[in-house]
Motif scaffolding. Structure first.
Motif, mmCIF file in Angstrom:
data_model
loop_
_atom_site.group_PDB
_atom_site.id
_atom_site.type_symbol
_atom_site.label_atom_id
_atom_site.label_comp_id
_atom_site.label_asym_id
_atom_site.label_seq_id
_atom_site.Cartn_x
_atom_site.Cartn_y
_atom_site.Cartn_z
ATOM 1 N N UNK A 103 46.719 43.524 53.491
ATOM 2 C CA UNK A 103 47.778 42.746 52.171
ATOM 3 C C UNK A 103 47.134 41.608 51.729
ATOM 4 N N UNK A 104 47.428 41.378 50.715
ATOM 5 C CA UNK A 104 47.019 40.287 49.593
ATOM 6 C C UNK A 104 47.866 40.252 48.480
ATOM 7 N N UNK A 105 48.012 38.834 47.919
ATOM 8 C CA UNK A 105 48.698 38.683 46.638
ATOM 9 C C UNK A 105 47.896 38.445 45.596
ATOM 10 N N UNK A 106 47.646 39.387 44.479
ATOM 11 C CA UNK A 106 46.560 39.116 43.392
ATOM 12 C C UNK A 106 47.051 38.883 42.142
ATOM 13 N N UNK A 107 46.367 37.877 41.462
ATOM 14 C CA UNK A 107 46.996 37.296 40.300
ATOM 15 C C UNK A 107 45.694 37.443 39.102
ATOM 16 N N UNK A 108 46.274 38.018 37.953
ATOM 17 C CA UNK A 108 45.404 38.246 36.762
ATOM 18 C C UNK A 108 45.958 37.424 35.787
ATOM 19 N N UNK A 109 45.054 36.463 35.208
ATOM 20 C CA UNK A 109 45.186 35.497 34.125
ATOM 21 C C UNK A 109 43.986 36.012 33.077
ATOM 22 N N UNK A 110 44.612 36.244 31.901
ATOM 23 C CA UNK A 110 43.980 37.062 30.717
ATOM 24 C C UNK A 110 44.452 35.993 29.335
ATOM 25 N N UNK A 111 43.307 35.732 28.776
ATOM 26 C CA UNK A 111 43.421 34.807 27.550
ATOM 27 C C UNK A 111 42.628 35.593 26.518
ATOM 28 N N UNK A 112 43.267 35.493 25.286
ATOM 29 C CA UNK A 112 42.586 36.291 24.202
ATOM 30 C C UNK A 112 42.793 35.445 22.768
ATOM 31 N N UNK A 113 41.637 35.377 21.885
ATOM 32 C CA UNK A 113 41.860 34.532 20.782
ATOM 33 C C UNK A 113 41.112 35.370 19.810
ATOM 34 N N UNK A 114 41.513 35.052 18.397
ATOM 35 C CA UNK A 114 40.677 35.639 17.327
ATOM 36 C C UNK A 114 39.572 34.887 17.139
ATOM 37 N N UNK A 115 38.431 35.763 16.637
ATOM 38 C CA UNK A 115 37.334 34.876 16.292
ATOM 39 C C UNK A 115 37.376 34.491 14.786
ATOM 40 N N UNK A 116 37.756 33.204 14.599
ATOM 41 C CA UNK A 116 37.891 32.657 13.415
ATOM 42 C C UNK A 116 36.580 32.408 12.544
ATOM 43 N N UNK A 148 39.030 35.963 31.576
ATOM 44 C CA UNK A 148 40.096 36.474 32.504
ATOM 45 C C UNK A 148 39.721 35.837 33.909
ATOM 46 N N UNK A 149 40.590 35.806 34.785
ATOM 47 C CA UNK A 149 40.268 35.198 36.264
ATOM 48 C C UNK A 149 41.148 36.220 36.964
ATOM 49 N N UNK A 150 40.581 36.903 38.174
ATOM 50 C CA UNK A 150 41.310 37.832 38.954
ATOM 51 C C UNK A 150 41.170 36.995 40.353
ATOM 52 N N UNK A 151 42.452 36.504 40.817
ATOM 53 C CA UNK A 151 42.500 35.515 41.795
ATOM 54 C C UNK A 151 42.974 36.435 43.092
ATOM 55 N N UNK A 152 42.318 36.226 44.383
ATOM 56 C CA UNK A 152 42.610 36.719 45.639
ATOM 57 C C UNK A 152 42.082 35.752 46.649
ATOM 58 N N UNK A 153 42.960 34.919 47.334
ATOM 59 C CA UNK A 153 42.635 33.858 48.284
ATOM 60 C C UNK A 153 42.569 34.479 49.810
ATOM 61 N N UNK A 154 43.810 34.694 50.230
ATOM 62 C CA UNK A 154 44.029 34.908 51.285
ATOM 63 C C UNK A 154 44.397 36.391 51.709
ATOM 64 N N UNK A 155 43.834 37.055 52.532
ATOM 65 C CA UNK A 155 44.059 38.657 52.949
ATOM 66 C C UNK A 155 44.381 38.586 54.445
ATOM 67 N N UNK A 156 45.602 39.515 54.707
ATOM 68 C CA UNK A 156 46.068 39.729 55.986
ATOM 69 C C UNK A 156 45.806 41.119 56.374
ATOM 70 N N UNK A 157 45.250 41.551 57.416
ATOM 71 C CA UNK A 157 44.832 42.767 57.978
ATOM 72 C C UNK A 157 45.385 43.346 59.250
ATOM 73 N N UNK A 158 45.563 44.609 59.470
ATOM 74 C CA UNK A 158 45.806 45.267 60.883
ATOM 75 C C UNK A 158 45.133 46.368 60.748
ATOM 76 N N UNK A 159 43.999 46.479 61.882
ATOM 77 C CA UNK A 159 43.206 47.580 61.950
ATOM 78 C C UNK A 159 43.208 47.879 63.485
ATOM 79 N N UNK A 160 42.760 49.198 63.609
ATOM 80 C CA UNK A 160 42.242 49.533 64.920
ATOM 81 C C UNK A 160 40.799 49.832 65.048
#
Length: 252
Positions: free
Chosen positions: A152-165, A120-132
């Motif tokens: 705030x961010x836009x997160x993406x999870x890509x998952x691959x699965x294959x049987x062990x032949x 799998x990959x878990x992608x998070x490139x850009x993050x926007x924050x507002x803090x004090x």
């Protein structure tokens, strides 16, 4: 208790400056940051087999890397107290080709066992924050502060699965790839200190540690079908992040 403590600190700062209105001094600021991040969170795989059996696999993973950030904001000072608000945009350097791999076995029915390879990959490139920020100058060359806000961010999870032949060669090529994206909002809390740059009073340097809470869970859901067999798969992740950064700030 934490909220009450923050409220007391803020009240103290306001009361300290209230009698002397002329003591308030405000300025805009711009800055750039660089640092290191450490992201931790389990990958949870829930698989339902053709005969209704369910398997849950939980595997912990850690991502590390570098980050860059731009920030801007406004702050006011009175006596030794500082109050400020800042907007930041962060970029996380995560190598998408660095997949996380795992292998596991599930049981389907009373005797059948299936071996699986996954990544799998878990992608998070850009993050926007507002803090004090709330700080108190303990010496002319040292101002510790605390930070609290959200990002705030836009997160993406890509998952691959294959049987062990190699384990079950009769099943053949049995592969599934699923992905999903979610908007993630998280709480940010941190501690840091700020020092002036000698001979350049309009510049300061900061060193800071921040904790970024878990946001929305990202679920990659799908099914795999072969020779009449159907497997339903749900892979999900919700990591937290810790960052350490150094910033150079121009006080305009």
């Amino acid at each position: 208790m934490k909220k009450m403590g923050a409220a007391l600190c803020l009240s103290s700062a306001l009361l300290a400056c209230a009698p002397v209105q002329a003591g308030w001094q405000g300025n805009w600021l711009l800055g750039a940051s660089g640092g290191y991040f450490d992201r931790n969170g389990d990958l949870i795989i829930t698989q339902v087999g053709a005969l209704g059996s369910q398997s849950i696999i939980r595997q912990g993973y850690e991502d590390t890397g570098w980050l860059l950030s731009l920030l801007g904001g406004y702050q006011i000072r009175c006596n030794q107290w500082l109050l400020g608000a800042e907007l930041n945009v962060d970029w996380y350097d995560i190598n998408e080709d660095n997949d996380n791999n795992l292998a596991f076995t599930t049981v389907e029915g009373p005797i059948a066992q299936f071996g699986w390879n996954a990544n799998f990959t878990y992608k998070r490139d850009w993050v926007v924050g507002l803090t004090g920020r709330l700080g108190y100058e303990v010496a002319p060359y040292l101002l510790p502060y605390i930070r609290l806000g959200a990002e705030w961010s836009r997160d993406k999870l890509t998952y691959s699965q294959a049987i062990n032949a190699a384990i079950i060669p009769a099943v053949g090529n049995f592969v599934g790839t699923f992905s999903d994206e979610e908007n993630s909002v998280r709480v940010v809390a941190g501690l840091g200190f700020e020092i002036p740059v000698p001979k350049y009073n309009c510049f300061t340097i900061r060193a800071e540690y921040d904790f970024h809470s878990r946001g929305q869970r990202v679920d990659a859901v799908g099914q795999m079908v072969t020779d009449g067999e159907v497997f339903l798969v749900n892979a999900s992740r919700k990591p937290y992040t810790q960052t350490g950064i150094v910033s150079v700030v121009w006080n305009i």
